[in-house]
Design an enzyme around this catalytic site. Sequence first.
Site, PDB file in Angstrom:
ATOM      1  N   ASP A   6       0.855  -1.182   0.000  1.00  0.00           N
ATOM      2  CA  ASP A   6       0.000   0.000   0.000  1.00  0.00           C
ATOM      3  C   ASP A   6       0.896   1.238   0.000  1.00  0.00           C
ATOM      4  OD1 ASP A   6      -1.977   1.924   0.393  1.00  0.00           O
ATOM      5  OD2 ASP A   6      -2.106   1.553   2.555  1.00  0.00           O
ATOM      6  N   VAL A  13       3.250   0.660   3.165  1.00  0.00           N
ATOM      7  CA  VAL A  13       3.039  -0.459   4.087  1.00  0.00           C
ATOM      8  C   VAL A  13       3.044  -1.755   3.292  1.00  0.00           C
ATOM      9  CG1 VAL A  13       1.568  -1.429   5.881  1.00  0.00           C
ATOM     10  CG2 VAL A  13       1.635   1.053   5.534  1.00  0.00           C
ATOM     11  N   ASP A 111      -6.887   3.306  -2.473  1.00  0.00           N
ATOM     12  CA  ASP A 111      -7.077   2.907  -1.083  1.00  0.00           C
ATOM     13  C   ASP A 111      -8.552   2.881  -0.716  1.00  0.00           C
ATOM     14  OD1 ASP A 111      -7.144   5.668  -1.417  1.00  0.00           O
ATOM     15  OD2 ASP A 111      -6.169   6.110   0.494  1.00  0.00           O
TER      16      ASP A 111
END
Length: 264
Positions: A6, A13, A111
């Site tokens: 991500d 991450v 996201d």
Amino acid sequence: MDLVVDIGNSDTVFGLIRTKDLELVDHWRIRTRKDKTADEHESFVQSILGNRGFSPSDLRHVVVGSVVPNHTLGLVKGLENLGRSGCVVVEPSSQLPVSLQVDEPLTVGVDRIVNTLAAKVLYDRDVLVVDCGTATSFDCITAEGVFIGGVIAPGIEAGADWLAEKTAKLPSVELLPPEKVIGKRTEECVRSGIFFSSVDAVDGIVNRIELEWGISDLSVVVTGGYGELVSPHLKRANHHEPFLTLYGLALAGRFIVQGSVGHS
């Protein structure tokens, strides 16, 4: 096992998610750096995997989602040879079992899209996802996996940065929950103002969304890098799921490769 990545504006991450049961096995977080080469990304990830007892041969899918387009290509090139099925990049145009009922669906952040997919699979009810990152986003998601819109607000870090930049005498402070609202020292006053204004803003926006959406007792799921810091102090948080986006990326990758979000 899937490696999911991500890429956010502040942090990137990484997560290792077991394919059969959607269990997060390991994760790590680094600052997003736009100057890394593909070789540096590959070397870094291989080193992390080795240090944690894994190897590239353990990886089935590598799935990447990014809100930093000019950083995506180099990282994807560095990771494309690690997974047995190659590297899957989730984009707003990806065909997923969710619906974006907004005016400009191709501008919705990845996201928010994968959070919609994760919320549909994990909660199976109407939810409001509050993602506390560089920005704080509020995503209205139906039980059927329909993203109907939301809110994007400055994140808690933005308030701290703004005060440090715009004021000559106010110090930079560590973003920690203060013990009291009323500070006795300048640093305490600044920390209290930044923290509680952010917390109260989240509760206030949640109340406004609930009223406008017309759903009583709205279920609120908090995620994001600052979610753990903020969620215990919110009046309206029902769940704290720090890795919602990673789960969503894993589900999205499986659907793109297999046409299913099942845990096969």
